[in-house]
Design a protein around this motif. Structure first.
Motif, PDB file in Angstrom:
ATOM      1  N   PHE A  73      38.245 -28.708  -9.889  1.00  0.00           N
ATOM      2  CA  PHE A  73      37.526 -27.743  -9.057  1.00  0.00           C
ATOM      3  C   PHE A  73      36.359 -27.134  -9.824  1.00  0.00           C
ATOM      4  CE2 PHE A  73      40.688 -28.367  -6.034  1.00  0.00           C
ATOM      5  CZ  PHE A  73      40.523 -27.557  -4.918  1.00  0.00           C
ATOM      6  N   SER A  74      36.549 -26.916 -11.118  1.00  0.00           N
ATOM      7  CA  SER A  74      35.498 -26.298 -11.934  1.00  0.00           C
ATOM      8  C   SER A  74      34.272 -27.181 -12.072  1.00  0.00           C
ATOM      9  CB  SER A  74      36.054 -25.970 -13.320  1.00  0.00           C
ATOM     10  OG  SER A  74      36.573 -27.133 -13.951  1.00  0.00           O
ATOM     11  N   MET A  75      34.369 -28.465 -11.708  1.00  0.00           N
ATOM     12  CA  MET A  75      33.258 -29.392 -11.843  1.00  0.00           C
ATOM     13  C   MET A  75      32.295 -29.346 -10.661  1.00  0.00           C
ATOM     14  SD  MET A  75      35.436 -32.660 -13.256  1.00  0.00           S
ATOM     15  CE  MET A  75      34.022 -33.748 -13.448  1.00  0.00           C
ATOM     16  N   ALA A  76      32.635 -28.625  -9.608  1.00  0.00           N
ATOM     17  CA  ALA A  76      31.807 -28.630  -8.404  1.00  0.00           C
ATOM     18  C   ALA A  76      30.375 -28.209  -8.696  1.00  0.00           C
ATOM     19  CB  ALA A  76      32.420 -27.715  -7.345  1.00  0.00           C
ATOM     20  N   ARG A  77      30.209 -27.332  -9.646  1.00  0.00           N
ATOM     21  CA  ARG A  77      28.872 -26.843  -9.983  1.00  0.00           C
ATOM     22  C   ARG A  77      27.962 -27.959 -10.501  1.00  0.00           C
ATOM     23  NH1 ARG A  77      27.206 -23.319 -13.081  1.00  0.00           N
ATOM     24  NH2 ARG A  77      25.652 -24.760 -13.926  1.00  0.00           N
ATOM     25  N   ALA A  78      28.544 -29.085 -10.972  1.00  0.00           N
ATOM     26  CA  ALA A  78      27.775 -30.187 -11.538  1.00  0.00           C
ATOM     27  C   ALA A  78      27.333 -31.199 -10.487  1.00  0.00           C
ATOM     28  CB  ALA A  78      28.580 -30.892 -12.626  1.00  0.00           C
ATOM     29  N   ARG A  79      27.636 -30.954  -9.214  1.00  0.00           N
ATOM     30  CA  ARG A  79      27.341 -31.966  -8.194  1.00  0.00           C
ATOM     31  C   ARG A  79      25.856 -32.330  -8.157  1.00  0.00           C
ATOM     32  NH1 ARG A  79      29.537 -31.087  -2.299  1.00  0.00           N
ATOM     33  NH2 ARG A  79      28.627 -29.029  -2.717  1.00  0.00           N
ATOM     34  N   ASP A  80      24.972 -31.342  -8.206  1.00  0.00           N
ATOM     35  CA  ASP A  80      23.539 -31.651  -8.142  1.00  0.00           C
ATOM     36  C   ASP A  80      23.104 -32.498  -9.333  1.00  0.00           C
ATOM     37  OD1 ASP A  80      23.358 -30.247  -5.800  1.00  0.00           O
ATOM     38  OD2 ASP A  80      22.443 -28.467  -6.686  1.00  0.00           O
ATOM     39  N   VAL A 109      23.128 -40.657  -9.922  1.00  0.00           N
ATOM     40  CA  VAL A 109      23.731 -41.766  -9.182  1.00  0.00           C
ATOM     41  C   VAL A 109      23.183 -41.783  -7.749  1.00  0.00           C
ATOM     42  CG1 VAL A 109      25.832 -41.686 -10.560  1.00  0.00           C
ATOM     43  CG2 VAL A 109      25.732 -40.420  -8.408  1.00  0.00           C
ATOM     44  N   GLY A 110      23.170 -42.935  -7.161  1.00  0.00           N
ATOM     45  CA  GLY A 110      22.628 -43.062  -5.809  1.00  0.00           C
ATOM     46  C   GLY A 110      23.697 -43.221  -4.759  1.00  0.00           C
ATOM     47  N   VAL A 111      24.845 -42.587  -4.965  1.00  0.00           N
ATOM     48  CA  VAL A 111      25.962 -42.705  -4.020  1.00  0.00           C
ATOM     49  C   VAL A 111      26.448 -41.303  -3.657  1.00  0.00           C
ATOM     50  CG1 VAL A 111      26.649 -44.952  -4.952  1.00  0.00           C
ATOM     51  CG2 VAL A 111      27.679 -42.856  -5.864  1.00  0.00           C
ATOM     52  N   PRO A 112      27.233 -41.166  -2.583  1.00  0.00           N
ATOM     53  CA  PRO A 112      27.767 -39.839  -2.237  1.00  0.00           C
ATOM     54  C   PRO A 112      28.612 -39.261  -3.363  1.00  0.00           C
ATOM     55  CG  PRO A 112      28.064 -41.379  -0.409  1.00  0.00           C
ATOM     56  CD  PRO A 112      27.600 -42.188  -1.580  1.00  0.00           C
ATOM     57  N   VAL A 113      28.492 -37.956  -3.582  1.00  0.00           N
ATOM     58  CA  VAL A 113      29.264 -37.238  -4.599  1.00  0.00           C
ATOM     59  C   VAL A 113      30.119 -36.199  -3.890  1.00  0.00           C
ATOM     60  CG1 VAL A 113      29.172 -35.807  -6.664  1.00  0.00           C
ATOM     61  CG2 VAL A 113      27.441 -37.598  -6.313  1.00  0.00           C
ATOM     62  N   LEU A 114      31.430 -36.319  -4.047  1.00  0.00           N
ATOM     63  CA  LEU A 114      32.363 -35.416  -3.374  1.00  0.00           C
ATOM     64  C   LEU A 114      32.977 -34.450  -4.387  1.00  0.00           C
ATOM     65  CD1 LEU A 114      34.350 -37.866  -1.041  1.00  0.00           C
ATOM     66  CD2 LEU A 114      32.144 -36.733  -0.643  1.00  0.00           C
ATOM     67  N   THR A 115      33.266 -33.233  -3.910  1.00  0.00           N
ATOM     68  CA  THR A 115      33.958 -32.249  -4.740  1.00  0.00           C
ATOM     69  C   THR A 115      35.243 -31.811  -4.056  1.00  0.00           C
ATOM     70  OG1 THR A 115      32.942 -30.270  -3.773  1.00  0.00           O
ATOM     71  CG2 THR A 115      31.707 -31.400  -5.517  1.00  0.00           C
ATOM     72  N   SER A 116      36.227 -31.482  -4.849  1.00  0.00           N
ATOM     73  CA  SER A 116      37.514 -31.053  -4.302  1.00  0.00           C
ATOM     74  C   SER A 116      37.411 -29.794  -3.454  1.00  0.00           C
ATOM     75  CB  SER A 116      38.522 -30.829  -5.442  1.00  0.00           C
ATOM     76  OG  SER A 116      38.801 -32.031  -6.098  1.00  0.00           O
ATOM     77  N   PRO A 117      36.660 -28.753  -3.873  1.00  0.00           N
ATOM     78  CA  PRO A 117      36.616 -27.544  -3.047  1.00  0.00           C
ATOM     79  C   PRO A 117      36.083 -27.786  -1.645  1.00  0.00           C
ATOM     80  CG  PRO A 117      35.823 -27.066  -5.252  1.00  0.00           C
ATOM     81  CD  PRO A 117      35.971 -28.547  -5.160  1.00  0.00           C
ATOM     82  N   ASP A 118      34.954 -28.479  -1.526  1.00  0.00           N
ATOM     83  CA  ASP A 118      34.364 -28.690  -0.206  1.00  0.00           C
ATOM     84  C   ASP A 118      35.294 -29.494   0.699  1.00  0.00           C
ATOM     85  OD1 ASP A 118      32.158 -27.331  -1.119  1.00  0.00           O
ATOM     86  OD2 ASP A 118      30.714 -28.848  -0.500  1.00  0.00           O
TER      87      ASP A 118
END
Length: 223
Positions: free
Chosen positions: A188-195, A201-210
């Protein structure tokens, strides 16, 4: 009469998970009443024992029961290394929705392709998450397979207040999985790194919180 807002209990093993999931609730489901329960002894105790023993399972049962006593309509665990313990604790709370940290994200990822990449920052979380993904894929009849990478220096950097280093390390690890159909950020703490990851990478990036917030809203509101 105003309809009562659903109360969602968020059970954390690290304070680093608290803000990412609360931010997701504010953005995606502001009507929900998210409440936090932190036991930051869980991860050190797991690291010390090296296994999810019966004592740890009982702690999860008690944590879940406490949130129910406090009026929780649903429970979301944010501690990704404890899947089997959460499974056993969740059975005690049926039919109340109880989500494991990555359950919703895994389900969403299986609709995006067969090669799924996942980056973690807490190494002990990888074996139970890999087993959980494989079990979910088998149950769904999905051919999806999980490839993983771990960047163990990222979480200590974030805990020390160096968010820029955390995001950079996560993005660098994710770049090695750019051949996958989708990228998952395990903690969960990694969500901030999504951007930062999306830029690499050129693919969808998913995060657990969302993913978890969307699934809980669907279960509690949309039926």
């Amino acid at each position: 009469m105003t309809e009562k807002a659903p109360r969602i209990a968020l059970i954390h093993a690290t304070p680093l998970a608290i803000e990412p999931v609360n931010e997701a609730f504010r953005r995606l489901w502001p009507a929900a009443e998210a409440r936090n329960l932190l036991d930051d002894s869980l991860a050190p105790d797991l690291a010390r024992t090296g296994q999810l023993d019966e004592a740890m399972v009982e702690r999860f049962r008690r944590l879940a029961a406490y949130t129910v006593d406090c009026g929780a309509d649903a429970i979301l665990f944010t501690c990704s290394a404890f899947g089997p313990a959460i499974d056993r604790a969740a059975r005690d709370q049926a039919p109340r929705p109880v989500l494991k940290p990555n359950e919703a994200m895994f389900a969403e990822a299986m609709g995006l392709g067969t090669r799924i990449g996942m980056v973690a920052t807490f190494a002990p979380s990888l074996p139970p998450m890999q087993a959980e993904f494989a079990a979910m894929a088998k149950a769904a009849g999905s051919p999806a397979r999980l490839e993983t990478a771990c960047t163990p220096d990222a979480m200590p950097a974030l805990a020390a207040g160096d968010a820029a280093t955390h995001d950079r390390l996560v993005a660098e690890a994710a770049a090695g999985l750019a051949h996958c159909d989708a990228l998952l950020l395990a903690q969960f703490s990694m969500a901030r790194a999504r951007d930062a990851v999306t830029e690499r990478v050129g693919v969808p990036v998913l995060t657990s919180p969302d993913s978890a917030v969307v699934m809980l809203q669907r279960r509690l509101v949309a039926g």
